[in-house]
Design a protein around this motif. Structure first.
Motif, PDB file in Angstrom:
ATOM      1  N   ALA A  66       0.814  -1.217   0.000  1.00 17.09           N
ATOM      2  CA  ALA A  66       0.000   0.000   0.000  1.00 17.09           C
ATOM      3  C   ALA A  66       0.845   1.264   0.000  1.00 17.09           C
ATOM      4  CB  ALA A  66      -0.940  -0.002   1.208  1.00 17.09           C
ATOM      5  N   ASP A  67       2.076   1.184   0.539  1.00 16.25           N
ATOM      6  CA  ASP A  67       2.918   2.381   0.572  1.00 16.25           C
ATOM      7  C   ASP A  67       3.344   2.809  -0.821  1.00 16.25           C
ATOM      8  OD1 ASP A  67       4.367   0.058   0.373  1.00 16.25           O
ATOM      9  OD2 ASP A  67       6.092   0.796   1.489  1.00 16.25           O
ATOM     10  N   GLY A  68       3.198   1.923  -1.811  1.00 20.44           N
ATOM     11  CA  GLY A  68       3.504   2.285  -3.192  1.00 20.44           C
ATOM     12  C   GLY A  68       2.340   2.957  -3.895  1.00 20.44           C
ATOM     13  N   LYS A  69       1.177   3.007  -3.218  1.00 22.28           N
ATOM     14  CA  LYS A  69      -0.018   3.700  -3.692  1.00 22.28           C
ATOM     15  C   LYS A  69      -0.563   3.167  -5.019  1.00 22.28           C
ATOM     16  CE  LYS A  69      -0.224   6.409  -0.187  1.00 22.28           C
ATOM     17  NZ  LYS A  69      -1.309   6.211   0.804  1.00 22.28           N
ATOM     18  N   THR A  70      -0.127   1.965  -5.413  1.00 23.91           N
ATOM     19  CA  THR A  70      -0.618   1.394  -6.657  1.00 23.91           C
ATOM     20  C   THR A  70      -0.729  -0.118  -6.512  1.00 23.91           C
ATOM     21  OG1 THR A  70       0.531   3.101  -7.932  1.00 23.91           O
ATOM     22  CG2 THR A  70      -0.239   1.180  -9.149  1.00 23.91           C
ATOM     23  N   VAL A  71      -1.857  -0.650  -6.957  1.00 22.09           N
ATOM     24  CA  VAL A  71      -2.077  -2.095  -6.981  1.00 22.09           C
ATOM     25  C   VAL A  71      -2.640  -2.454  -8.349  1.00 22.09           C
ATOM     26  CG1 VAL A  71      -3.455  -4.000  -6.054  1.00 22.09           C
ATOM     27  CG2 VAL A  71      -2.423  -2.354  -4.494  1.00 22.09           C
ATOM     28  N   GLY A  72      -2.186  -3.559  -8.899  1.00 22.90           N
ATOM     29  CA  GLY A  72      -2.657  -3.952 -10.221  1.00 22.90           C
ATOM     30  C   GLY A  72      -2.982  -5.423 -10.310  1.00 22.90           C
ATOM     31  N   LEU A  73      -3.853  -5.748 -11.271  1.00 20.90           N
ATOM     32  CA  LEU A  73      -4.189  -7.140 -11.562  1.00 20.90           C
ATOM     33  C   LEU A  73      -4.226  -7.306 -13.074  1.00 20.90           C
ATOM     34  CD1 LEU A  73      -6.740  -9.449  -9.851  1.00 20.90           C
ATOM     35  CD2 LEU A  73      -6.691  -9.307 -12.336  1.00 20.90           C
ATOM     36  N   ARG A  74      -3.505  -8.296 -13.562  1.00 20.63           N
ATOM     37  CA  ARG A  74      -3.432  -8.538 -14.998  1.00 20.63           C
ATOM     38  C   ARG A  74      -3.697 -10.003 -15.301  1.00 20.63           C
ATOM     39  NH1 ARG A  74       1.994  -8.518 -18.797  1.00 20.63           N
ATOM     40  NH2 ARG A  74       0.945  -8.614 -20.821  1.00 20.63           N
ATOM     41  N   LEU A  75      -4.519 -10.243 -16.308  1.00 21.00           N
ATOM     42  CA  LEU A  75      -4.804 -11.598 -16.772  1.00 21.00           C
ATOM     43  C   LEU A  75      -4.338 -11.723 -18.206  1.00 21.00           C
ATOM     44  CD1 LEU A  75      -6.219 -14.406 -16.512  1.00 21.00           C
ATOM     45  CD2 LEU A  75      -8.310 -13.263 -17.313  1.00 21.00           C
ATOM     46  N   ARG A  76      -3.583 -12.770 -18.509  1.00 14.17           N
ATOM     47  CA  ARG A  76      -3.076 -12.939 -19.862  1.00 14.17           C
ATOM     48  C   ARG A  76      -2.883 -14.422 -20.183  1.00 14.17           C
ATOM     49  NH1 ARG A  76       2.532 -13.805 -19.649  1.00 14.17           N
ATOM     50  NH2 ARG A  76       3.461 -13.370 -17.595  1.00 14.17           N
ATOM     51  N   GLU A  77      -2.728 -14.698 -21.475  1.00 17.38           N
ATOM     52  CA  GLU A  77      -2.434 -16.049 -21.934  1.00 17.38           C
ATOM     53  C   GLU A  77      -0.956 -16.138 -22.310  1.00 17.38           C
ATOM     54  OE1 GLU A  77      -5.808 -17.777 -24.502  1.00 17.38           O
ATOM     55  OE2 GLU A  77      -6.023 -15.599 -24.747  1.00 17.38           O
ATOM     56  N   GLU A  78      -0.355 -17.269 -21.990  1.00 24.50           N
ATOM     57  CA  GLU A  78       1.047 -17.478 -22.329  1.00 24.50           C
ATOM     58  C   GLU A  78       1.209 -18.925 -22.797  1.00 24.50           C
ATOM     59  OE1 GLU A  78       5.201 -17.620 -19.887  1.00 24.50           O
ATOM     60  OE2 GLU A  78       4.006 -15.789 -19.647  1.00 24.50           O
ATOM     61  N   HIS A  79       1.264 -19.080 -24.129  1.00 24.19           N
ATOM     62  CA  HIS A  79       1.343 -20.412 -24.744  1.00 24.19           C
ATOM     63  C   HIS A  79       0.127 -21.239 -24.312  1.00 24.19           C
ATOM     64  CE1 HIS A  79       5.242 -19.195 -26.105  1.00 24.19           C
ATOM     65  NE2 HIS A  79       5.705 -19.058 -24.869  1.00 24.19           N
ATOM     66  N   ASP A  80       0.355 -22.368 -23.644  1.00 23.81           N
ATOM     67  CA  ASP A  80      -0.759 -23.229 -23.233  1.00 23.81           C
ATOM     68  C   ASP A  80      -1.149 -22.993 -21.772  1.00 23.81           C
ATOM     69  OD1 ASP A  80       1.591 -24.203 -22.206  1.00 23.81           O
ATOM     70  OD2 ASP A  80       1.062 -26.314 -22.480  1.00 23.81           O
ATOM     71  N   MET A  81      -0.750 -21.833 -21.222  1.00 25.92           N
ATOM     72  CA  MET A  81      -1.051 -21.513 -19.832  1.00 25.92           C
ATOM     73  C   MET A  81      -1.826 -20.197 -19.724  1.00 25.92           C
ATOM     74  SD  MET A  81       0.469 -24.089 -18.340  1.00 25.92           S
ATOM     75  CE  MET A  81       0.606 -23.695 -16.598  1.00 25.92           C
ATOM     76  N   VAL A  82      -2.542 -20.050 -18.625  1.00 23.48           N
ATOM     77  CA  VAL A  82      -3.194 -18.790 -18.274  1.00 23.48           C
ATOM     78  C   VAL A  82      -2.437 -18.220 -17.083  1.00 23.48           C
ATOM     79  CG1 VAL A  82      -5.303 -17.710 -17.409  1.00 23.48           C
ATOM     80  CG2 VAL A  82      -5.448 -19.552 -19.096  1.00 23.48           C
ATOM     81  N   CYS A  83      -2.095 -16.950 -17.168  1.00 22.93           N
ATOM     82  CA  CYS A  83      -1.307 -16.313 -16.110  1.00 22.93           C
ATOM     83  C   CYS A  83      -2.088 -15.167 -15.478  1.00 22.93           C
ATOM     84  CB  CYS A  83       0.015 -15.798 -16.668  1.00 22.93           C
ATOM     85  SG  CYS A  83       1.006 -14.883 -15.461  1.00 22.93           S
ATOM     86  N   VAL A  84      -2.122 -15.139 -14.149  1.00 27.94           N
ATOM     87  CA  VAL A  84      -2.712 -14.028 -13.399  1.00 27.94           C
ATOM     88  C   VAL A  84      -1.594 -13.360 -12.604  1.00 27.94           C
ATOM     89  CG1 VAL A  84      -4.410 -13.297 -11.697  1.00 27.94           C
ATOM     90  CG2 VAL A  84      -4.906 -15.247 -13.189  1.00 27.94           C
ATOM     91  N   GLU A  85      -1.484 -12.050 -12.748  1.00 25.49           N
ATOM     92  CA  GLU A  85      -0.456 -11.298 -12.033  1.00 25.49           C
ATOM     93  C   GLU A  85      -1.121 -10.301 -11.085  1.00 25.49           C
ATOM     94  OE1 GLU A  85       1.795  -9.363 -15.029  1.00 25.49           O
ATOM     95  OE2 GLU A  85       2.806 -11.186 -15.717  1.00 25.49           O
ATOM     96  N   VAL A  86      -0.718 -10.325  -9.842  1.00 22.63           N
ATOM     97  CA  VAL A  86      -1.135  -9.325  -8.850  1.00 22.63           C
ATOM     98  C   VAL A  86       0.122  -8.567  -8.454  1.00 22.63           C
ATOM     99  CG1 VAL A  86      -2.156  -8.913  -6.596  1.00 22.63           C
ATOM    100  CG2 VAL A  86      -3.030 -10.771  -8.032  1.00 22.63           C
ATOM    101  N   TRP A  87       0.118  -7.265  -8.663  1.00 30.25           N
ATOM    102  CA  TRP A  87       1.358  -6.511  -8.450  1.00 30.25           C
ATOM    103  C   TRP A  87       1.120  -5.208  -7.684  1.00 30.25           C
ATOM    104  CZ3 TRP A  87       1.678  -1.648 -10.732  1.00 30.25           C
ATOM    105  CH2 TRP A  87       0.760  -1.373 -11.752  1.00 30.25           C
ATOM    106  N   ASP A  88       2.206  -4.672  -7.171  1.00 28.52           N
ATOM    107  CA  ASP A  88       2.151  -3.395  -6.470  1.00 28.52           C
ATOM    108  C   ASP A  88       3.504  -2.709  -6.606  1.00 28.52           C
ATOM    109  OD1 ASP A  88       3.924  -3.859  -3.943  1.00 28.52           O
ATOM    110  OD2 ASP A  88       2.602  -5.610  -3.963  1.00 28.52           O
ATOM    111  N   ARG A  89       3.580  -1.473  -6.123  1.00 25.51           N
ATOM    112  CA  ARG A  89       4.830  -0.713  -6.178  1.00 25.51           C
ATOM    113  C   ARG A  89       5.333  -0.395  -4.783  1.00 25.51           C
ATOM    114  NH1 ARG A  89       2.599   2.972 -10.959  1.00 25.51           N
ATOM    115  NH2 ARG A  89       3.223   1.691 -12.729  1.00 25.51           N
ATOM    116  N   GLY A  90       5.086  -1.314  -3.868  1.00 27.23           N
ATOM    117  CA  GLY A  90       5.501  -1.120  -2.487  1.00 27.23           C
ATOM    118  C   GLY A  90       6.948  -1.495  -2.254  1.00 27.23           C
ATOM    119  N   LYS A  91       7.273  -1.732  -0.985  1.00 26.30           N
ATOM    120  CA  LYS A  91       8.661  -1.975  -0.596  1.00 26.30           C
ATOM    121  C   LYS A  91       9.206  -3.303  -1.102  1.00 26.30           C
ATOM    122  CE  LYS A  91       7.082  -3.772   3.796  1.00 26.30           C
ATOM    123  NZ  LYS A  91       7.032  -3.524   5.231  1.00 26.30           N
TER     124      LYS A  91
END
Length: 311
Positions: free
Chosen positions: A219-244
């Motif tokens: 939370a100290d990075g003031k940004t949170v993200g969620l991304r869903l994408r396909e990668e070859h024969d897999m599905v990838c979910v990314e949860v990211w932030d800009r914190g410490k």
């Protein structure tokens, strides 16, 4: 004829003598190997059997013994780490259960000692007792769920799951908390459905744990993200932030039981220390994998992969 018989006897005697000498040498070598192996096992060192011999069978045997010594050393190291983690886990469990129970005991004692307490104050204390009790039950449930996961007692029916829809639902559940923290939210979810092979309840739990973790530590990075994408024969979910983020030396520990960052005992960021462990177990149960990459105050990403399914 006598000469031929004599030559045969001499040859046989020579063969017997050579075999005896070879057997004597092999016996002596085996004795030395056994003595050295006993010393290594007694002293619990990381040494290997180093013995010069031209005997192919003995060479193979020592190679196998050295491989076994490597396995034993690794097993011993893993066991030591496991014991350390177990002691830490028990210490943290004791702390996390004792804290709310001590508070509950204090409230109940106050209610018992002050019978003349006005209704409003009594109701407030009862509300706090209820809150702390619920917190304790939730913590116990978390420990119980992890125990079931690690024992293999939990069954997860695997079906086709719409990851696009589940991702939207889970990030929206945190809308109020995200707004209250004043966080900028980046959502990258394709409009069209992306299907994966998984279990809906398990995926909801994983997403909930990862998003909660991003809020707790990023939370100290003031940004949170969620991304869903396909990668070859897999599905990838990314949860990211800009914190410490997570330092390199800690990256291999974040999925361990009861591992928490240094400020995890701070009430504003307190967690059970089991969220990421449970997420990892659930992902692996569904045949997927989970990974962490982190550059402090730039981008810390938890990514989990599941097998993609066609429409």
């Amino acid at each position: 004829m006598i000469t031929l018989a004599f030559c045969i006897i001499v040859i046989l005697v020579i063969i017997i003598v050579l075999q005896y000498r070879m057997q004597t040498v092999r016996t002596a070598q085996m004795k030395k190997v056994a003595e050295r192996l006993e010393a290594i096992m007694t002293d619990r060192t990381a040494e290997k059997l180093l013995f010069v011999t031209s005997d192919p069978a003995l060479q193979v045997l020592m190679t196998k013994i050295n491989a076994l010594l490597d396995m034993n050393l690794k097993s011993s190291a893993d066991n030591t780490i496991s014991q350390i983690m177990m002691r830490k886990m028990l210490s943290n469990i004791s702390h996390d259960l004792k804290t709310p129970l001590t508070v509950v005991f204090g409230y109940v004692e106050a209610l018992s000692l002050h019978q003349d307490m006005d209704t409003e104050e009594r109701q407030e204390l009862l509300s706090k007792v209820h809150q702390k009790t619920a917190q304790t039950i939730q913590l116990i449930d978390t420990f119980f769920n992890l125990a079931k996961l690690e024992s293999g007692d939990t069954e997860f029916p695997i079906t086709r799951v719409d990851m696009s829809e589940l991702s939207r639902i889970n990030i929206l559940q945190f809308y109020d908390m995200l707004s209250a923290e004043g966080l900028e939210v980046h959502i990258d979810i394709p409009d069209s459905p992306i299907y994966a092979l998984g279990n809906e309840d398990a995926i909801n739990r994983i997403l909930n744990n990862l998003i909660s973790n991003a809020l707790r530590y990023g939370a100290d990075g003031k940004t949170v993200g969620l991304r869903l994408r396909e990668e070859h024969d897999m599905v990838c979910v990314e949860v990211w932030d800009r914190g410490k983020g997570v330092q390199d030396s800690h990256k291999n520990l974040v999925f361990e039981r009861m591992y928490t960052l240094d400020d995890s005992r701070n009430k504003s960021v307190q967690g059970s220390g089991l969220g990421l462990t449970i997420a990892k177990r659930l992902v692996e149960t569904m045949g997927g994998s989970i990974h962490l990459s982190s550059k402090p105050y730039e981008r810390t990403v938890f990514s989990f992969y599941l097998r993609k399914m066609n429409y």
